[in-house]
Structure formats: structure tokens, C-alpha cells
Design a protein around this motif. Structure first.
Motif, PDB file in Angstrom:
ATOM      1  N   ASN A   1       0.799  -1.212   0.000  1.00 29.19           N
ATOM      2  CA  ASN A   1       0.000   0.000   0.000  1.00 29.19           C
ATOM      3  C   ASN A   1       0.848   1.286   0.000  1.00 29.19           C
ATOM      4  O   ASN A   1       0.336   2.351  -0.366  1.00 29.19           O
ATOM      5  CB  ASN A   1      -0.933   0.019   1.201  1.00 29.19           C
ATOM      6  CG  ASN A   1      -1.827  -1.222   1.252  1.00 29.19           C
ATOM      7  OD1 ASN A   1      -1.531  -2.155   1.985  1.00 29.19           O
ATOM      8  ND2 ASN A   1      -2.894  -1.238   0.464  1.00 29.19           N
ATOM      9  N   MET A   2       2.086   1.204   0.404  1.00 28.03           N
ATOM     10  CA  MET A   2       2.907   2.440   0.483  1.00 28.03           C
ATOM     11  C   MET A   2       4.369   2.096   0.245  1.00 28.03           C
ATOM     12  O   MET A   2       4.858   1.062   0.707  1.00 28.03           O
ATOM     13  CB  MET A   2       2.754   3.114   1.857  1.00 28.03           C
ATOM     14  CG  MET A   2       3.481   4.459   1.950  1.00 28.03           C
ATOM     15  SD  MET A   2       3.506   5.112   3.644  1.00 28.03           S
ATOM     16  CE  MET A   2       4.758   4.092   4.383  1.00 28.03           C
ATOM     17  N   ARG A   3       5.024   2.983  -0.469  1.00 28.86           N
ATOM     18  CA  ARG A   3       6.481   2.881  -0.681  1.00 28.86           C
ATOM     19  C   ARG A   3       7.132   4.068   0.009  1.00 28.86           C
ATOM     20  O   ARG A   3       6.718   5.222  -0.176  1.00 28.86           O
ATOM     21  CB  ARG A   3       6.801   2.896  -2.167  1.00 28.86           C
ATOM     22  CG  ARG A   3       8.275   2.667  -2.515  1.00 28.86           C
ATOM     23  CD  ARG A   3       8.469   2.818  -4.001  1.00 28.86           C
ATOM     24  NE  ARG A   3       9.788   2.398  -4.460  1.00 28.86           N
ATOM     25  CZ  ARG A   3      10.461   2.947  -5.456  1.00 28.86           C
ATOM     26  NH1 ARG A   3       9.906   3.969  -6.107  1.00 28.86           N
ATOM     27  NH2 ARG A   3      11.630   2.490  -5.831  1.00 28.86           N
ATOM     28  N   MET A   4       8.149   3.796   0.814  1.00 30.71           N
ATOM     29  CA  MET A   4       8.853   4.869   1.541  1.00 30.71           C
ATOM     30  C   MET A   4      10.327   4.811   1.155  1.00 30.71           C
ATOM     31  O   MET A   4      10.962   3.753   1.268  1.00 30.71           O
ATOM     32  CB  MET A   4       8.697   4.705   3.054  1.00 30.71           C
ATOM     33  CG  MET A   4       9.439   5.782   3.859  1.00 30.71           C
ATOM     34  SD  MET A   4       9.171   5.628   5.652  1.00 30.71           S
ATOM     35  CE  MET A   4      10.060   4.135   6.007  1.00 30.71           C
ATOM     36  N   LEU A   5      10.862   5.952   0.720  1.00 34.29           N
ATOM     37  CA  LEU A   5      12.272   6.063   0.335  1.00 34.29           C
ATOM     38  C   LEU A   5      12.969   7.026   1.300  1.00 34.29           C
ATOM     39  O   LEU A   5      12.547   8.176   1.449  1.00 34.29           O
ATOM     40  CB  LEU A   5      12.407   6.578  -1.094  1.00 34.29           C
ATOM     41  CG  LEU A   5      11.807   5.684  -2.200  1.00 34.29           C
ATOM     42  CD1 LEU A   5      11.970   6.348  -3.561  1.00 34.29           C
ATOM     43  CD2 LEU A   5      12.454   4.309  -2.193  1.00 34.29           C
ATOM     44  N   ILE A   6      14.050   6.515   1.932  1.00 37.11           N
ATOM     45  CA  ILE A   6      14.850   7.314   2.878  1.00 37.11           C
ATOM     46  C   ILE A   6      16.214   7.534   2.236  1.00 37.11           C
ATOM     47  O   ILE A   6      16.901   6.566   1.864  1.00 37.11           O
ATOM     48  CB  ILE A   6      15.006   6.606   4.230  1.00 37.11           C
ATOM     49  CG1 ILE A   6      13.638   6.236   4.813  1.00 37.11           C
ATOM     50  CG2 ILE A   6      15.796   7.491   5.191  1.00 37.11           C
ATOM     51  CD1 ILE A   6      12.758   7.402   5.138  1.00 37.11           C
ATOM     52  N   PRO A   7      16.663   8.804   2.094  1.00 38.66           N
ATOM     53  CA  PRO A   7      17.966   9.059   1.459  1.00 38.66           C
ATOM     54  C   PRO A   7      19.086   8.279   2.132  1.00 38.66           C
ATOM     55  O   PRO A   7      19.158   8.184   3.365  1.00 38.66           O
ATOM     56  CB  PRO A   7      18.149  10.568   1.616  1.00 38.66           C
ATOM     57  CG  PRO A   7      16.761  11.113   1.720  1.00 38.66           C
ATOM     58  CD  PRO A   7      15.976  10.062   2.470  1.00 38.66           C
TER      59      PRO A   7
END
Length: 841
Positions: A182-188
Motif C-alpha cells: 500500500n505504500m512505498r517509503m524512500l529514505i535518502p
């Protein structure tokens, strides 16, 4: 959806986001939140690391392999476990590269919405940690890393940093069906610090990398959950192992330097001399080489490990060079075969790359491999140009020297070398003579230069002289004698005298010069501070071409010492006259060629140095002849016949003597008294004589002048005892005209017993008028008293400085009156005077 962060708070609403076409991700504190494509991962395609479930509106928890679990975590190690950093795939993002996380929410169909209210991620190195509920609550509330994760704990991300942010989700978005995320999270990746580079994504095939991620989250504060479960996953992407090398390349430039020196640096020479200067050129090949035209090339090897899951489809390979001062540089990459390429486990692909670099700064060369699944693999390689460098070409391995003086040119120099050459200078090069040697490399480029300057200081012999003139001068004299006054005078015999005043004048009438000559000194001075001056001779000539006799007291050739040494010569020459001339002395120098040490390399010609002086006789030394005379007067009278020396007269006061010419001597000679026997004319001749003073060069010149005077003595008409019968009066040499004459008695009375004709006083209006005074009665004149004669002006007192001539006439009658001279300016006569002339009365 909120597509960009708001000021405060930020709410990313992903409940209605459509992924076709994809919309921009929502940003909260540099993390990207989006709805992924409806991708079915299936069993083995995702890796859950924490599952939260509870029959409460709000659930929270954290992943860990430690037990017991603190909050709403699923206890199964298949769902809740430690997450090594190397199991988190990377993917491109707005900041460049991010670690990728997925969220799968499971809610009932009646309660599909759910809020994600808090996310806190830390990085640590403590596996199997057992955090408490308080530790998790503290993490979610923003407290720094709990001690349970050790001192290496590192804060990675906080959703609520700065405000109460959240993400709203819908369980059916992006659609219904098992396995959908349901969600994609990208952390630098930068948020993970230095550990990110130590733990590249490898599915964990090589074991954990020693760095773990703890992700704590809370759901339902705003949109409550209804008893389903929420699961954080990482995708199990196809992986490749990217390895590469970096071969720095450059053109190698040989480094050279040149040094030039000269000996001597400064040389003192004479005009007409030459100086040898010795130049030394050192060309040195330096041990260090300069690099230019920098490049980097290499091979990128992409391998799908044999134990990896699935095929890896490679769609793109980038090579980025970072670091240095010029910014990022993208290399040209060539893969063979061309992309896209599918690598099954165990297969590999090689690509080559090449990039030109602006400088030789150290850099990092990173290959980025993009897979079809979006996975982004990288491998970096640091390189610099201080170690092994692949040389493309060499520059300036052979150099040449271009020297201002052709003798200094050299070519085909391949190693350090030293060489020397000579150059000769003369006084046309007086001053600084800079000479540059250029070191020439490939393409005629000047690599280095150096110069050497030799100073040529030229010196002339200083020839100075004087000219002292001399002559002989013979003076000519004249003498003139004059007599002042009357040439004769009648006096009564035995009573009067005659005095004459003589002026004897002597003067120089001219001179004759002879024996003209010039003489003096010639001084030759050597100003050269360190070299003696060799003379071959000294000559002296008086114009137009009179060779003087020169004596230097030395034998030629003769060397005058350096630093002010002198030679003094004398010269002399006889001249024909006193014409102004020039006198030039010539000193002849033997010229030489000097070596660098001040020695004589060769004998050259000669150079003449001259000095001159004017020859004139304005201040000549004069040998004076007949410059003084002695004057003598004979005073030849009957009474005195001896010569009288009047004095010495000289032409110039410097000659001494009593007087300086011209000079006049004044003498008086008195003749008389005369006897009766001397009546008649008496002639007296007087001679004045000069003769030069007898000295060494006297010529005995002499001269005379003569004056003759006549004194007429009247024979007497009156004798003693006679009576005056008449008196004749005449005024001579009066001080003024008219004058008045009085004839008085002895007491000055005009009234007389016997009147006079003409009567007294007698007015004289014209000079030379004579008056004869007679008594009116015969034989009564001057019978009983003296007769006085007075001279004056009309109505004034007695006049002085005038002359009165008196003639007396007598009879034989006896003289009765008293005989004497009067006083107070009057004149009395006696019978003894037959003639009288006075100058004052």
C-alpha cells in the motif's frame, strides 16, 4: 494527496492516489511517500521485518529479533526480526539514491482507512536487542536513541521532526488482492551515515553486515485500525554484484629547469679592451613528472550471484565521477552486448567506461546499475594520480636551449647536462648585458628561462695637464724735465735770490717681449679599480705642430697601478710669439683582452687618451728687464754742483723701488744772492739723468733731459743815500680783477704832506696796467717817511695771493726816511732794492 510538504503539519494523503500515470511523491522531512505500482510480490518476493496487530484502535511496535517483544509486534521471527542494512534495496529518488521500504496494511472492508502517525528509524549495531515499551514510546516521541541499542545508535529518520506530521492510507489502494503493497517509503542513503557504504544491498546473501535498522511506527491516532495487521517489508529484488576498476590515465610531461650563470658578473676594462665572459648553463631533468590531459578508464563488471533469486534485467549503466573542484562528471559507458541485458543467476556482463578529467584532483568513480525492477545497484572506486598512472603519451622528453648568444644553443637534450661557452665584450657593450637562455619543449613552448647579466664598466685614462707660460719683457723709459715759473728775474744786486721749481717726470714708454715658452705637468691617472694601465708612451704637442719635450722619469712601456695610480710627466716648448694656442698631451694605452679571472688572454692594439690646456700669456711668468731706474739731478749751479739722487722708480709696485712709474720729482733750485758785478743775464743749465738699476738682466739703459734758466740782474739806478723820485707799480698774477692799490705812509695814512699823482688809492681794472707814482711837489717824495704799498679789492681788506711789481727811481739827494719792510700785509721798500716781486702781502 498532498504532493509537497506543507509548512506545518504535513499530511500525505495517499488514499486516492493514482499510480497511472505516477504522481509526484509526497515529501516529509526529506523522505518520499508514494503508492507503488500494483506489483504482486508473492511468497519469497518480499521480506517482512515487523508485523503489528492488535484489537485496539491504535497499534505500535518496533522490529527486533530479541524477545520478549515490547508492544503489538507479531512474535514470529518470520515477521518480526532484526533488519540488516544490506537487506534494504536501494532505488533512485529525488535526492539521488534512497533505501526502499514497503508497507502493507490489512483492514476490514468496513474500515479501509488508516493513519500512519509516527515513524522513527535508528541505525545500530546491537542484534537481538530487547527494547521495552518505554523505549519504543520514547523513540516515537522523539527521545534520542535508547541505551538498549548501544552507543553506536544513530538517528536516521523521524516523521514528526519539526511538527506532528502523518500519512493517511487506504487498505484497498492500489487495489484489492493478496500481496499488494500500500505504500512505498524512500529514505535518502545520506541519512544512514557512513554505514551505508559499508552495507550495499545484497539480499543478505553474504550474511549481515553488522549494521541493523530499528523501525518503530504507530498507527491509528487519527484514522483508527480495526483489528487487522500492518506489515513493514523490504522487497527481495534481483541483485547484481557490481565491481569495477579505475585506471587513471594522463600525458606525462617531463619537468625541467634551467639555470644560467656568468663569470665574471662585473668587469672593469679600459676603452679599447675586450673582456671574455664565461657562461655556464645547467639543464636539470627534475625527478617529478607533471601530468596533464587527465582521463580515467576502466571496466564495470555486473554479476548475478548464483544464489540470488531470479533473473536480473539490466536496463541502464551509469558511471559518475565525483569529487574534485570541477563538479560531477559523467563517463561514457559501453556495454557489450548492448543493454538491456538479462542476467540469470551465475551470469555476468562487462561494460567499459572512459571520461576526460579537467584536472588531476583525487576523485571517486561510481558505477550505477539500474535493474528493470527499479533496483539501483552501485559500486565505487576511489582513484587519484599519485600512484600508478597509465601514460598515454610523453611530453617534453626531449628539450633544447635557445640562448640569446648563438654559442649557447643546444638541442636534443634528454638528460641533465651542464655546458659552458664564452662570449667577448668590449666598451660598445658598456653597462648591463642581460643574456637569457630559454628551455624549449614540445611545440616550441618555453618551459623555463634563466638569465645572467655581465656588467661591463669601461674606464678612460684621465689625462690632465697645465700650461705655464713665460716670456722676457724689456722696458723702455723716458725722462722729461720742466721748469715752473718765469724764465728770468731782475733783482737788486746783493739782495734778491731767484728760486726755480723743476718737475722731473719719468715714465715707461713701452716694452719689447721675447723668449716666449710654455711648460708644465702632464698627469695620467688610472681610474680602473683592479687593472693596471700599460702605457707605451706620452707625447705633448702645442698647436699648430710644436712638439714639446716630455720627461716622465720612467722607461716605456710603463704600467700605472690600478685604483687611482698616477704618472706625472713634465714638458716644455719654446714658442715664436705670444699667440693663443692649444696644448694637447697624449697618453697611449696598450689594449688587452682579459679572461674571466682578470688575466691577459691576448694583446690588442692601442688607444690614445688626451688632455688639453689653453696656452695664453695673460698670466705668464715674466722675466722683467730694465724694470727699475735710478733718477739723478746734477743741480749744477755755481753754489752746488754735486749730483743729487732723487730715488728709484719701478714699472710695477712689485718690483720694489721708491716710486712706481710714472712719477714726477719736484725740486727747487735757488740762484743768488747776486753781487753788483753779476748784473746782466746769468744762465744756469740743469741736467736730470736716469739709468737702469744694475741687476742680473740690466741693459744699462739711460737717458737725460736738460732745462736752462736765465736770471737777469739789473744794474742799480738808485744808490744808498739817494732820494726816491718815482715808483712804478704793476699788478701781476692777481687772484681777481679789479684790484685796488694803496700807497700810504708808514702808519697807513693816505693823507700826506706831499700829495701823490695819481692819488691813492689806484684802481686797476686790467691786468698788466702800470702806474707811476710821483709827488706833486718836486723833491718832496719820500722825504721824511717810509712808503707803503697795499693791495686789495674795492672797499675790502688786504687781498692775498696776488703779485705786485714795484720799480723805484731815485735822485742823488740824501734819503731821509727809515728803511725797513712793513707789516700787516704791506710792503716797504728801501734803497737797497732796485727790483721787487712779492707773492703775498
Amino acid at each position: 494527496m498532498v504532493a509537497s510538504p506543507l509548512l506545518a503539519p504535513t499530511v500525505c494523503d495517499l488514499r486516492t492516489v493514482n499510480f497511472t500515470p505516477p504522481e509526484a511523491p509526497c515529501l516529509i522531512n526529506d523522505a518520499e511517500f508514494s503508492v507503488p505500482n500494483p506489483e504482486v510480490f508473492g511468497t519469497g518476493r518480499i521480506g517482512p521485518f515487523v508485523r503489528l496487530s492488535a484489537n485496539t484502535p491504535v497499534i505500535s511496535g518496533v522490529n527486533t529479533s530479541g524477545r520478549p517483544l515490547p508492544l503489538d509486534e507479531n512474535n514470529s521471527p518470520n515477521f518480526t526480526r532484526d533488519l540488516p542494512l544490506n537487506e534494504i534495496p536501494t532505488a533512485p529518488c529525488a535526492s539521488g539514491l534512497c533505501r526502499e521500504f514497503f508497507l502493507d496494511i490489512n483492514e476490514s472492508s468496513s474500515t479501509e482507512d488508516l493513519s500512519l502517525d509516527k515513524i522513527r528509524i535508528i541505525r545500530h549495531e546491537v542484534p537481538d536487542a530487547e527494547p521495552t515499551a518505554a523505549d519504543v514510546a520514547g523513540m516515537l516521541d522523539g527521545i534520542p536513541c535508547p541505551a538498549v541499542w548501544g552507543g553506536s545508535c544513530f538517528d536516521v529518520y523521524n516523521l514528526d521532526a519539526g511538527d506532528d506530521n502523518r500519512v493517511d492510507l487506504n487498505a484497498l489502494n492500489p487495489g484489492s488482492g493478496s500481496g499488494r503493497q500500500n505504500m512505498r517509503m524512500l529514505i535518502p542513503v545520506a541519512n544512514f551515515g557512513a554505514a551505508d557504504a559499508q552495507c550495499p544491498y545484497d539480499q543478505g546473501l553474504g550474511g549481515d553486515c553488522g549494521v541493523f535498522i530499528a523501525l518503530a511506527s504507530r498507527f491509528g491516532d487519527q484514522l483508527e485500525q480495526d483489528g487487522g495487521f500492518e506489515e513493514w517489508d523490504v522487497a527481495i529484488r534481483p541483485i547484481v554484484v557490481v565491481t569495477k576498476d579505475a585506471i587513471p590515465q594522463a600525458d606525462q610531461t617531463f619537468m625541467w629547469e634551467i639555470e644560467k650563470s656568468v663569470d665574471p658578473l662585473s668587469a672593469n676594462i679600459f676603452t679599447g679592451d675586450e673582456q671574455i665572459a664565461k657562461y655556464t648553463i645547467d639543464v636539470t631533468l627534475l625527478p617529478t613528472m607533471a601530468l596533464s590531459n587527465w582521463m580515467v578508464r576502466g571496466t564495470i563488471t555486473i554479476e548475478n550471484p548464483s544464489q540470488a533469486e531470479g533473473d536480473a534485467v539490466i536496463t541502464n549503466v551509469d558511471d559518475i565521477i565525483t569529487g574534485g573542484t570541477a563538479g560531477d562528471i559523467t563517463a561514457a559507458v559501453v556495454c557489450n552486448p548492448a543493454l538491456p541485458q538479462t542476467l540469470s543467476p551465475g551470469q555476468s556482463l562487462e561494460c567499459t567506461y572512459m571520461a576526460n578529467l579537467p584536472d588531476g584532483d583525487p576523485r571517486t568513480n561510481t558505477a550505477f546499475v539500474t535493474l528493470e525492477t527499479g533496483a539501483f545497484q552501485s559500486s565505487g572506486f576511489d582513484f587519484d594520480f599519485t600512484g600508478a598512472v597509465e601514460i598515454k603519451s610523453t611530453i617534453n622528453d626531449t628539450v633544447s636551449v635557445d640562448d640569446d648568444i648563438a654559442a649557447g644553443d643546444r638541442s636534443d637534450i634528454t638528460a641533465s647536462t651542464t655546458y659552458m661557452y664564452n662570449n667577448t665584450y668590449d666598451c660598445s657593450n658598456e653597462g648591463d648585458n642581460p643574456n637569457t637562455a630559454d628551455l624549449i619543449g614540445d611545440g616550441g613552448v618555453i618551459l623555463d628561462s634563466d638569465d645572467a647579466t655581465v656588467e661591463i664598466i669601461c674606464h678612460d685614462l684621465a689625462v690632465t695637464k697645465n700650461a705655464n707660460t713665460s716670456l722676457t719683457r724689456d722696458f723702455d723709459w723716458m725722462i722729461t724735465k720742466l721748469v715752473d715759473g718765469i724764465s728770468s728775474q731782475t733783482v737788486l744786486a746783493g739782495v734778491e735770490t731767484a728760486t726755480f721749481s723743476y718737475d722731473i717726470m719719468v715714465a715707461v714708454t713701452g716694452f719689447a717681449d721675447s723668449d716666449w715658452a710654455v711648460a708644465g705637468n702632464v698627469t695620467i691617472t688610472n681610474p680602473n679599480p683592479d687593472k693596471g694601465a700599460m702605457l707605451t708612451g706620452v707625447a705633448d704637442v702645442v698647436s699648430p705642430a710644436i712638439a714639446a719635450s716630455v720627461n716622465c722619469g720612467v722607461t716605456f712601456p710603463h704600467t700605472i697601478p690600478a685604483n687611482g695610480g698616477t704618472l706625472v710627466c713634465t714638458y716644455s716648448a719654446d714658442l715664436l710669439d705670444a699667440t693663443d694656442r692649444s696644448n694637447e698631451a697624449t697618453a697611449t694605452l696598450q689594449n688587452k683582452r682579459w679572461d674571466k679571472d682578470g688575466g691577459v688572454d691576448a694583446t690588442l692594439g692601442t688607444t690614445e687618451f688626451t688632455g688639453s690646456a689653453n696656452v695664453n700669456f695673460a698670466n705668464a711668468t715674466i722675466a722683467r728687464v730694465d724694470e727699475c731706474i735710478e733718477v739723478v739731478d746734477d743741480r749744477a749751479t755755481a753754489a752746488t754742483g754735486d749730483d743729487v739722487t732723487l730715488g728709484t722708480v719701478c714699472e710695477n709696485v712689485a718690483d720694489g723701488g721708491d716710486y712706481v712709474a710714472p712719477h714726477t720729482f719736484n725740486i727747487s733750485i735757488t740762484f743768488g744772492p747776486f753781487s753788483t758785478a753779476q748784473c746782466d743775464d746769468n744762465t744756469f743749465t740743469n741736467i736730470a739723468t736716469f739709468e737702469t738699476v744694475d741687476d742680473a738682466n740690466d741693459t744699462n739703459e739711460s737717458g737725460t733731459d736738460t732745462q736752462t734758466v736765465t736770471v737777469t740782474v739789473l744794474c742799480p739806478e738808485c744808490e744808498a743815500g739817494d732820494r726816491l723820485t718815482s715808483v712804478t707799480l704793476k699788478v701781476v698774477n692777481p687772484s681777481s680783477i679789479p684790484v685796488r692799490i694803496w700807497v700810504t705812509d708808514d702808519n697807513g695814512n693816505l693823507t700826506r704832506a706831499t700829495p701823490l699823482t695819481p692819488p691813492s688809492p689806484i684802481d686797476v681794472a686790467a691786468l698788466g696796467t702800470e702806474f707811476t707814482v710821483v709827488p706833486e711837489a718836486p723833491n718832496t717824495f719820500f722825504d721824511s717817511q717810509n712808503l707803503r704799498f697795499w693791495l686789495g679789492t674795492f672797499g675790502s681788506a688786504i687781498k692775498t695771493n696776488s703779485n705786485l711789481k714795484v720799480h723805484l727811481s731815485c735822485s742823488d739827494d740824501p734819503f731821509i726816511g727809515q728803511q725797513h719792510f712793513g707789516t700787516a700785509g704791506s710792503l716797504s721798500v728801501t734803497l737797497e732794492k732796485v727790483f721787487f716781486e712779492t707773492t703775498q702781502f
